[in-house]
Motif scaffolding. Structure first.
Motif, short mmCIF file in Angstrom:
data_model
loop_
_atom_site.label_atom_id
_atom_site.label_comp_id
_atom_site.label_asym_id
_atom_site.label_seq_id
_atom_site.Cartn_x
_atom_site.Cartn_y
_atom_site.Cartn_z
N CYS A 63 11.30 6.87 -5.09
CA CYS A 63 10.60 7.02 -6.37
C CYS A 63 11.45 7.88 -7.29
N THR A 112 0.81 -1.21 0.00
CA THR A 112 0.00 0.00 0.00
C THR A 112 0.85 1.27 0.00
N SER A 113 2.14 1.14 0.30
CA SER A 113 3.02 2.31 0.28
C SER A 113 4.47 1.86 0.03
N VAL A 114 5.26 2.80 -0.38
CA VAL A 114 6.69 2.54 -0.58
C VAL A 114 7.33 2.19 0.77
N PHE A 167 8.00 -0.74 -8.82
CA PHE A 167 7.25 0.35 -9.44
C PHE A 167 6.16 0.82 -8.50
N THR A 168 5.72 2.07 -8.71
CA THR A 168 4.48 2.53 -8.10
C THR A 168 3.36 2.06 -9.02
N CYS A 169 2.11 2.15 -8.56
CA CYS A 169 1.01 1.64 -9.38
C CYS A 169 0.76 2.47 -10.62
N ASP A 170 1.37 3.65 -10.73
CA ASP A 170 1.24 4.42 -11.97
C ASP A 170 2.42 4.22 -12.91
N ILE A 201 11.05 2.61 -9.06
CA ILE A 201 11.54 2.87 -7.71
C ILE A 201 12.98 2.38 -7.63
N ARG A 238 -4.23 0.50 -11.25
CA ARG A 238 -4.69 0.64 -9.86
C ARG A 238 -5.67 -0.48 -9.50
N ARG A 269 5.54 2.29 -17.77
CA ARG A 269 4.29 1.54 -17.65
C ARG A 269 4.31 0.26 -18.48
#
Length: 115
Positions: A47, A4-6, A27-30, A34, A77, A53
């Protein structure tokens, strides 16, 4: 793995695994890449301004196919939320699996017995 978070990801990862390159990418969800490193035996995740993507999507598709999951949502997401739900679903313990099997076997009418 999905977090849910870095910060949650950094807390779960082990520094030795990061140092030895056990994690191919993060990666982040977008789709933001990272950067993974360690400092004083702690995992440091940062980040970046690099978005990929396509790479994230390829990795998710491979995972989805390997795990034989249902249709994959188009939005990253939504994919992340489904994977989080799957990860957090309570599993059955070995004891629960054995007792379920035992009940099934003992209730089976066509079970042959040698006397």
């Amino acid at each position: 793995m999905v977090f849910t978070s870095v910060q949650d990801a950094a807390g779960w990862m082990e520094a030795i695994d990061v140092d030895e390159g056990e994690y191919a990418a993060a990666f982040t969800c977008d789709g933001a890449a990272i950067a993974m490193s360690t400092a004083d035996e702690a995992v440091v995740l940062q980040c970046t301004n690099h978005f990929d993507r396509e790479d994230l999507q390829r990795r998710i598709v491979r995972y989805w196919e390997r795990e034989q999951l249902s249709d994959m949502p188009a939005e990253l997401r939504e994919v992340a939320n489904l994977l989080l739900e799957r990860q957090n679903r309570p599993g059955r313990s070995i004891w629960q699996r054995v007792t379920t099997w035992w009940r099934h076997e003992s209730a089976s009418p066509d079970r042959s017995t040698d006397s």
